[in-house]
Design an enzyme around this catalytic site. Structure first.
Site, short mmCIF file in Angstrom:
data_model
loop_
_atom_site.label_atom_id
_atom_site.label_comp_id
_atom_site.label_asym_id
_atom_site.label_seq_id
_atom_site.Cartn_x
_atom_site.Cartn_y
_atom_site.Cartn_z
N THR A 73 0.85 -1.20 0.00
CA THR A 73 0.00 0.00 0.00
C THR A 73 0.88 1.25 0.00
OG1 THR A 73 -1.79 -1.15 1.13
CG2 THR A 73 -1.75 1.25 1.34
N GLY A 204 5.88 -8.00 1.39
CA GLY A 204 6.49 -9.21 1.94
C GLY A 204 5.49 -10.29 2.31
N CYS A 330 -9.65 -6.76 2.19
CA CYS A 330 -9.83 -5.34 2.44
C CYS A 330 -11.27 -4.92 2.24
CB CYS A 330 -8.95 -4.51 1.51
SG CYS A 330 -7.30 -5.15 1.41
N1 PMP Z 1 -1.90 -4.84 -4.05
C1 PMP Z 1 -2.43 -6.07 -4.18
C2 PMP Z 1 -2.66 -6.62 -5.55
C3 PMP Z 1 -2.73 -6.82 -3.05
O1 PMP Z 1 -3.25 -8.05 -3.18
C4 PMP Z 1 -2.50 -6.26 -1.76
C5 PMP Z 1 -2.84 -7.03 -0.51
N2 PMP Z 1 -4.16 -7.51 -0.46
C6 PMP Z 1 -1.94 -4.97 -1.69
C7 PMP Z 1 -1.65 -4.30 -2.85
C8 PMP Z 1 -1.65 -4.31 -0.37
O2 PMP Z 1 -0.59 -4.94 0.27
P1 PMP Z 1 -0.18 -4.57 1.77
O3 PMP Z 1 -1.09 -5.38 2.63
O4 PMP Z 1 1.25 -4.94 1.89
O5 PMP Z 1 -0.40 -3.10 1.93
#
Ligand code: PMP
Length: 398
Positions: A73, A204, A330
């Site tokens: 993110t 990660g 999410c």
């Molecule tokens: N981009 C994609 C395609 C994802 O699948 C995710 C996690 N669901 C994210 C971004 C966000 O990752 P993070 O949880 O490390 O912020």
């Protein structure tokens, strides 16, 4: 009861090899890597080594093009806002309707701030039209941001081709790709086929490292400015004391992920395909979202179960020890159907009945057997209660 974890697109278990290399940086090697005393050399060198490892995993790029961040993110925000900061004159942005919220919401925010944002639609298979994309490219286009693979359906996008087309239109267009779901499942080589990609993000915790660490690649020469300001860390491009154990863990996870692409493409794909075929046989009127796409991640299976609620299926699976998801983690927690399935025009009798099963290298035949034993029976039971299901004819009423 044995837990069957098949929600690996949401997060993954930390690999024991990853935990092992992280451990010293929580205990004896806790020093701030920016400190002047000699003890701080160990964590500073560990970050450098981690950067070199990740650079090797992405096709042997120059390691100085990599920043460690706190998440995908953050990488996406840094990529996109950093590009906007550096290029006030260009106002047009191209992205897609099926991006992860960490790109989609930035697109909406930039539109509120006066940018012109094109959200490319997808078809019933979840695929983009390359012709629509080419038509959308303009002389004032600043950024193209298209994910490598979708987290909900596993549908993959032709990033190498899209990046090349953008550069052919105008070498000044900055190309970003969210590769969070691609690393470890597809080859990602920024020196060969992805040579026209300027910015690439990943995380990660989708590759068996901990949550709370990510990577952003910024190709040398990209018009981009730092977004998180403060200290001089990460070569002055991402301020904040480095999370040394997590960075070390991410690099190890990256090595294992890249070495494991062949296993994902053969063994894991084999498990997914067998599960898909058996469920199609045993669950009437089952559709697979994204099945007809030219390229789909080998680990992902998004089921469209007509006539019942995905949440009810998940609850029943959970009672049987099976951890799956009904879309992206999410967006679950709201009653809104998934924006990805909406964009694919999944019919209303199935849009609330989606279940995502996502495998990892830790899944095996026994997990697949367990899902096959439980899921068709759960669906049959829930459909008996559904006003949309004709129990006598065993089909949808409408
Ligand atoms: N981009 C994609 C395609 C994802 O699948 C995710 C996690 N669901 C994210 C971004 C966000 O990752 P993070 O949880 O490390 O912020």
């Amino acid at each position: 009861m044995q837990t069957v974890y098949v929600d690996n697109n949401a997060t993954t278990a930390i690999a024991p090899e990853v935990l092992e290399v992280m451990q010293p940086y929580f205990t004896s090697e806790y020093y701030n890597p920016s400190s002047m005393y000699s003890a701080a050399r160990t964590p500073a060198l560990a970050i450098q080594a981690a950067r070199e490892t990740v650079a090797r995993c992405l096709g042997g790029i120059n390691p100085e093009q990599l920043l460690f961040t706190g998440s995908a993110t953050e990488s996406n925000n840094t990529a996109l806002f950093g590009t906007v900061l550096a290029n006030p004159a260009r106002r047009h942005i191209i992205t897609t309707a099926v991006e992860h919220p960490s790109v989609l919401e930035i697109g909406k925010e930039l539109a509120r701030r006066g940018h012109d944002v094109t959200f490319l639609p997808v078809d019933r298979n979840g695929e983009l039209s390359v012709d629509d994309y080419v038509r959308a490219l303009r002389s004032d286009t600043l950024i193209v941001s298209v994910m490598m693979a979708n987290n909900e359906t596993g549908v993959c996008y032709p990033i190498a081709q899209l990046a090349r087309l953008a550069k052919e239109t105008d070498a000044g267009i900055v190309v970003h790709s969210d590769a969070t779901q691609a690393i470890g499942k597809l080859p990602v080589d920024l020196e060969s086929d992805l040579q026209h990609v300027d910015l690439l993000s990943f995380s990660g915790h989708k590759i068996h490292a901990p949550k709370g660490v990510g990577v952003l690649f910024v190709r040398q020469g990209t018009p981009w400015r730092p977004f998180i300001l403060g200290g001089h860390q990460e070569l002055g491009r991402r301020a904040g004391t480095e999370n040394v154990p997590y960075i070390v863990g991410l690099a190890k996870a990256c090595e294992l992920a890249v070495a494991g692409v062949a296993d994902e493409q053969t063994r894991v794909r084999g498990l997914r395909d067998r599960l898909q075929a058996t469920l199609e046989e045993r669950i009437p009127a089952l559709e697979i979202n994204g099945k007809a796409a030219a390229l789909r991640l080998p680990n992902t299976l998004n089921l469209a179960v007509h006539g019942i609620e995905g949440e009810a299926i998940l609850y029943e699976l959970s009672r049987h020890g099976i951890c799956a998801s009904s879309g992206s983690a999410c967006t679950s927690g709201t009653l809104d159907p998934s924006h990805v399935l909406k964009a694919m025009q999944v019919p209303f009798t199935a849009i609330h009945g989606s279940v995502r099963i996502s495998l990892s290298r830790y899944n095996d035949e026994a997990d697949i057997e367990r899902i096959i034993e439980v899921l068709p029976a759960v669906v049959a039971r829930l459909r008996k209660l559904s006003p949309y299901w004709d129990g006598k004819r065993n089909c949808l009423k409408i």
